[in-house]
Write an enzyme that holds these catalytic residues in place. Structure first.
Site, PDB file in Angstrom:
ATOM      1  N   GLY A 191       1.692   8.002   3.142  1.00 28.03           N
ATOM      2  CA  GLY A 191       3.092   7.624   3.385  1.00 28.03           C
ATOM      3  C   GLY A 191       3.388   6.254   2.810  1.00 28.03           C
ATOM      4  O   GLY A 191       4.478   5.989   2.306  1.00 28.03           O
ATOM      5  N   ASN A 192       2.377   5.378   2.860  1.00 29.25           N
ATOM      6  CA  ASN A 192       2.557   4.017   2.354  1.00 29.25           C
ATOM      7  C   ASN A 192       2.486   3.954   0.833  1.00 29.25           C
ATOM      8  O   ASN A 192       2.746   2.910   0.243  1.00 29.25           O
ATOM      9  CB  ASN A 192       1.513   3.082   2.971  1.00 29.25           C
ATOM     10  CG  ASN A 192       1.774   2.869   4.449  1.00 29.25           C
ATOM     11  OD1 ASN A 192       2.728   2.199   4.829  1.00 29.25           O
ATOM     12  ND2 ASN A 192       0.968   3.490   5.289  1.00 29.25           N
ATOM     13  N   LYS A 249      -1.102   2.820  15.480  1.00 25.73           N
ATOM     14  CA  LYS A 249      -0.673   3.354  14.172  1.00 25.73           C
ATOM     15  C   LYS A 249       0.532   2.546  13.694  1.00 25.73           C
ATOM     16  O   LYS A 249       1.600   2.582  14.326  1.00 25.73           O
ATOM     17  CB  LYS A 249      -0.315   4.829  14.361  1.00 25.73           C
ATOM     18  CG  LYS A 249       0.478   5.423  13.239  1.00 25.73           C
ATOM     19  CD  LYS A 249      -0.395   6.176  12.273  1.00 25.73           C
ATOM     20  CE  LYS A 249       0.455   6.614  11.096  1.00 25.73           C
ATOM     21  NZ  LYS A 249      -0.336   6.729   9.891  1.00 25.73           N
ATOM     22  N   LYS A 266      -2.380  11.209   9.540  1.00 30.65           N
ATOM     23  CA  LYS A 266      -2.524  12.390   8.682  1.00 30.65           C
ATOM     24  C   LYS A 266      -3.925  12.542   8.099  1.00 30.65           C
ATOM     25  O   LYS A 266      -4.311  13.634   7.703  1.00 30.65           O
ATOM     26  CB  LYS A 266      -1.472  12.400   7.568  1.00 30.65           C
ATOM     27  CG  LYS A 266      -1.553  11.260   6.582  1.00 30.65           C
ATOM     28  CD  LYS A 266      -2.355  11.562   5.365  1.00 30.65           C
ATOM     29  CE  LYS A 266      -2.378  10.439   4.391  1.00 30.65           C
ATOM     30  NZ  LYS A 266      -2.732   9.105   4.897  1.00 30.65           N
ATOM     31  N   LYS A 291      -9.066   6.765   7.361  1.00 26.88           N
ATOM     32  CA  LYS A 291      -9.439   7.464   6.117  1.00 26.88           C
ATOM     33  C   LYS A 291     -10.949   7.644   6.036  1.00 26.88           C
ATOM     34  O   LYS A 291     -11.442   8.728   5.730  1.00 26.88           O
ATOM     35  CB  LYS A 291      -8.982   6.648   4.904  1.00 26.88           C
ATOM     36  CG  LYS A 291      -7.564   6.954   4.511  1.00 26.88           C
ATOM     37  CD  LYS A 291      -7.185   6.184   3.261  1.00 26.88           C
ATOM     38  CE  LYS A 291      -5.818   5.616   3.459  1.00 26.88           C
ATOM     39  NZ  LYS A 291      -4.841   6.593   3.956  1.00 26.88           N
TER      40      LYS A 291
HETATM   41  P1  ADP Z   1      -1.623   5.550   3.681  1.00 25.32           P
HETATM   42  O1  ADP Z   1      -0.171   5.608   3.959  1.00 25.32           O
HETATM   43  O2  ADP Z   1      -1.979   5.935   2.296  1.00 25.32           O
HETATM   44  O3  ADP Z   1      -2.457   6.240   4.733  1.00 25.32           O
HETATM   45  P2  ADP Z   1      -2.595   3.064   4.790  1.00 25.32           P
HETATM   46  O4  ADP Z   1      -1.788   1.835   4.782  1.00 25.32           O
HETATM   47  O5  ADP Z   1      -2.753   3.777   6.098  1.00 25.32           O
HETATM   48  O6  ADP Z   1      -1.983   3.998   3.673  1.00 25.32           O
HETATM   49  O7  ADP Z   1      -4.052   2.784   4.220  1.00 25.32           O
HETATM   50  C1  ADP Z   1      -4.225   2.164   2.935  1.00 25.32           C
HETATM   51  C2  ADP Z   1      -4.252   0.654   3.068  1.00 25.32           C
HETATM   52  O8  ADP Z   1      -5.452   0.247   3.733  1.00 25.32           O
HETATM   53  C3  ADP Z   1      -4.299  -0.129   1.788  1.00 25.32           C
HETATM   54  O9  ADP Z   1      -3.007  -0.335   1.255  1.00 25.32           O
HETATM   55  C4  ADP Z   1      -4.935  -1.456   2.194  1.00 25.32           C
HETATM   56  O10 ADP Z   1      -3.929  -2.406   2.409  1.00 25.32           O
HETATM   57  C5  ADP Z   1      -5.580  -1.154   3.530  1.00 25.32           C
HETATM   58  N1  ADP Z   1      -6.991  -1.466   3.650  1.00 25.32           N
HETATM   59  C6  ADP Z   1      -7.533  -1.974   4.772  1.00 25.32           C
HETATM   60  N2  ADP Z   1      -8.853  -2.118   4.639  1.00 25.32           N
HETATM   61  C7  ADP Z   1      -9.177  -1.686   3.400  1.00 25.32           C
HETATM   62  C8  ADP Z   1     -10.426  -1.579   2.694  1.00 25.32           C
HETATM   63  N3  ADP Z   1     -11.584  -1.901   3.251  1.00 25.32           N
HETATM   64  N4  ADP Z   1     -10.401  -1.078   1.434  1.00 25.32           N
HETATM   65  C9  ADP Z   1      -9.227  -0.731   0.869  1.00 25.32           C
HETATM   66  N5  ADP Z   1      -8.023  -0.816   1.495  1.00 25.32           N
HETATM   67  C10 ADP Z   1      -7.989  -1.282   2.753  1.00 25.32           C
HETATM   68 MG    MG Z   2      -2.530   5.684   6.779  1.00 21.17          MG
END
Ligand code: ADP
Ligand code: MG
Length: 301
Positions: free
Chosen positions: A9-10, A121, A205, A263
């Protein structure tokens, strides 16, 4: 191959980017172009997050004070409709002649999930500390740190069961490019009489996508986001992301709750339960990520 492509989503509305209609459409088009590269060769099921979008709908809902703000099950359903519509519109241009469809997916959660007492979240726009404090004082909202700023935080219970899997499987068999479990699915609790009731939550998700990928026997799970992969030295990442990692290696590190932690955990679970591969990488590199020339590949120990 059958692959589950989980779109962040981000990545569809970037942090700090105003969620204008034109912006959402542009990002959906870029995502659809990347999906199409894979869908020309493989069967795909698309899932997507909704953090920024559901937060936007919550703000819009709160702004119209003649009607009480909608709860997050309703907003989740709205966001899934909006996002998957934009994806289908964009996919129609990329994959002419190919059928696409969206299923709104109800996902069961436990009413006793500890997440209900501990919102983790991040949703909606990024605020600075002063703005988030002012909002917290005016509302009943929780806030949490996300990157350099603060965002509203919502309870994110674990998915327990995806409803409607038979419909998912028959559409996949029919060769339809399917979008489902949008926003992690609409969170519902099963009542004593077997009926369901929506709850105030947003499921991550990543977890629902891993559960879906296992249930439909997907060959690979791709968690696609706005970063190149998993960095062990985040947020001061200097080198490249991890190229290959096992669940044991990943579990030796701590990752940010609400963003990278779900993730990594979702990827580990899929790999451990199926022996197949999961990848975490950038949406724009999607086909390279599937070919394992970009992103972080998670593989069995
Ligand atoms: P999405 O909407 O794709 O789920 P999220 O914001 O939930 O995106 O997760 C991706 C984000 O996680 C990245 O934009 C980054 O800012 C953050 N992030 C936090 N820790 C890490 C890490 N160890 N490695 C890479 N990204 C990270
Ligand atoms: Mg996310």
């Amino acid at each position: 191959m059958l692959v589950v492509l989980a779109l962040g989503g981000n990545a569809l509305v970037r942090r700090g980017e105003p969620a204008e209609e034109a912006t959402q459409r542009r990002n959906a088009r870029a995502a659809a172009a990347a999906v199409a590269e894979i869908a020309r060769e493989h069967r795909v099921v698309i899932t997507h997050g909704n953090g920024p979008q559901v937060g936007l709908l919550a703000l819009q809902s709160a702004a119209y004070t003649d009607v009480r703000p909608y709860a997050f099950d309703m907003l989740g359903a709205e966001s899934a409709g909006m996002i998957s519509y934009l994806l289908e519109e964009a996919l129609a241009a990329e994959l002419p002649g190919r059928e696409t469809a969206t299923l709104l997916t109800l996902v069961e959660v436990s009413p006793n999930d500890p997440a209900f007492a501990d919102p983790k979240k991040p949703i909606g726009p990024v605020y600075d500390e002063k703005e988030s404090r002012a909002l917290a004082a005016r509302t009943s909202w929780h806030f949490m740190k996300d990157g350099a700023g603060f965002r509203r935080a919502i309870a994110s219970p674990m998915p327990q069961r995806i409803r409607g899997l038979a419909a998912v499987e028959s559409l996949v068999r029919a060769g339809v490019v399917l979008i489902c479990v949008g926003g992690g699915g609409i969170p519902v609790v099963v009542q004593a009489d077997g009926s369901v009731r929506g709850v105030e939550a947003v499921i991550d998700k990543d977890f629902t996508s891993a559960m879906l990928a296992e249930a439909i026997g997907a060959d690979a799970l791709l968690l696609l986001t706005d970063v190149e992969g998993v960095f062990t030295d985040w947020p001061h990442a200097k080198g490249p992301p991890l190229r290959k990692a096992t669940p044991a290696l990943l579990r030796g590190h701590q990752f940010a709750p609400g963003s990278m932690a779900p993730k990594v955990e979702a990827a580990c679970r899929f790999v451990e339960r199926t022996g197949r591969r999961a990848m975490i990488g950038a949406i724009k590199n999607m086909s390279k990520v599937l070919k394992e020339t970009a992103g972080t590949i998670v593989l069995a120990d």
